[in-house]
Motif scaffolding. Structure first.
Motif, short mmCIF file in Angstrom:
data_model
loop_
_atom_site.label_atom_id
_atom_site.label_comp_id
_atom_site.label_asym_id
_atom_site.label_seq_id
_atom_site.Cartn_x
_atom_site.Cartn_y
_atom_site.Cartn_z
N ILE A 98 0.84 -1.20 0.00
CA ILE A 98 0.00 0.00 0.00
C ILE A 98 0.87 1.25 0.00
O ILE A 98 0.61 2.21 -0.73
N ALA A 99 1.93 1.23 0.80
CA ALA A 99 2.84 2.39 0.88
C ALA A 99 3.48 2.67 -0.48
O ALA A 99 3.58 3.82 -0.90
N ALA A 159 7.54 9.47 2.45
CA ALA A 159 8.88 9.01 2.82
C ALA A 159 8.88 8.53 4.27
O ALA A 159 9.49 7.50 4.60
N ALA A 160 8.16 9.25 5.14
CA ALA A 160 8.03 8.81 6.54
C ALA A 160 7.29 7.48 6.62
O ALA A 160 7.65 6.60 7.41
N LEU A 161 6.27 7.33 5.78
CA LEU A 161 5.53 6.06 5.72
C LEU A 161 6.47 4.93 5.32
O LEU A 161 6.46 3.86 5.94
N ASP A 162 7.29 5.16 4.32
CA ASP A 162 8.25 4.14 3.89
C ASP A 162 9.20 3.76 5.03
O ASP A 162 9.46 2.59 5.27
N LEU A 176 -0.08 6.48 9.31
CA LEU A 176 0.49 7.32 8.26
C LEU A 176 -0.23 7.09 6.93
O LEU A 176 -0.47 8.04 6.17
N THR A 177 -0.60 5.85 6.65
CA THR A 177 -1.36 5.55 5.44
C THR A 177 -2.68 6.31 5.44
O THR A 177 -3.05 6.94 4.44
N GLU A 178 -3.38 6.27 6.56
CA GLU A 178 -4.65 6.99 6.67
C GLU A 178 -4.44 8.49 6.50
O GLU A 178 -5.24 9.17 5.85
N ASP A 179 -3.34 9.01 7.07
CA ASP A 179 -3.03 10.42 6.94
C ASP A 179 -2.80 10.80 5.48
O ASP A 179 -3.33 11.79 4.98
N VAL A 180 -2.03 9.98 4.76
CA VAL A 180 -1.76 10.27 3.35
C VAL A 180 -3.05 10.24 2.54
O VAL A 180 -3.32 11.15 1.74
#
Length: 188
Positions: A98-99, A159-162, A176-180
């Protein structure tokens, strides 16, 4: 009501929770609902149907598809995209995949916005970037919602998600996924 009537016409006797569970699973996709009712009748047979039967036997195909989740965010439906991400999490889908997909989408949007800001022709850019015709309208909607700076900032969140997926950032990769997703959908 339509689902309840359709299930009863197929010889099924759903309780209220079963009908609600089916409605949640198919999210308004009447074709999928009809197919799932037919499949449910084949697998379960005529008679009573509970929410547990729906959970066990009905595919959650309409809700938790990765591409549909991203398309929901692109179209500005952040609430739906986040709900789908939560479903993917509940199904133990790989957040790393997903990321990667989200980062690819945000990178494309950042690139498109920068090219547009330089006076580029959007249709030409789409051809050069090999963007599918059916995806173009979704991208255009999303492009209107953020500036180049906004998309670059969101790329930093990707990048933070990664890093979080790799264990190099202590934040929860699903949050972080939800935030993006919410920020892709949001108007600044």
């Amino acid at each position: 009501r339509w689902l309840d009537q359709r299930m009863r016409a197929a010889g099924l006797e759903p309780d209220r929770q079963a009908t609600l569970a089916l409605a949640e699973r198919v999210e308004g996709n009447l074709l999928a609902a009809g197919q799932e009712i037919d499949k449910l009748r084949l697998l379960k047979g005529e008679g009573p149907v509970t929410a547990e039967d729906i959970t066990e036997l009905v595919a959650d195909s309409a809700r938790f598809q990765l591409f549909a989740m991203i398309d929901a965010a692109l179209s500005g439906r952040g609430d739906r995209a986040v709900r789908m991400a939560r479903g993917l999490r509940a199904e133990a889908s790989p957040v790393a995949v997903i990321a990667v997909m989200l980062t690819r989408e945000v990178r494309l949007l950042t690139q498109l916005r920068q090219l547009l800001d330089r006076g580029g022709n959007l249709q030409q850019i789409y051809r050069e970037q090999r963007v599918w015709d059916k995806k173009r309208m979704l991208l255009e909607r999303a492009l209107r919602r953020q500036s180049s700076a906004g998309w670059r900032e969101l790329l930093g969140t990707c990048a933070a998600l990664d890093r979080a997926v790799k264990g190099l950032d202590e934040r929860d990769p699903w949050e972080l996924t939800e935030d993006v997703l919410a920020r892709i959908a949001a108007t600044p």
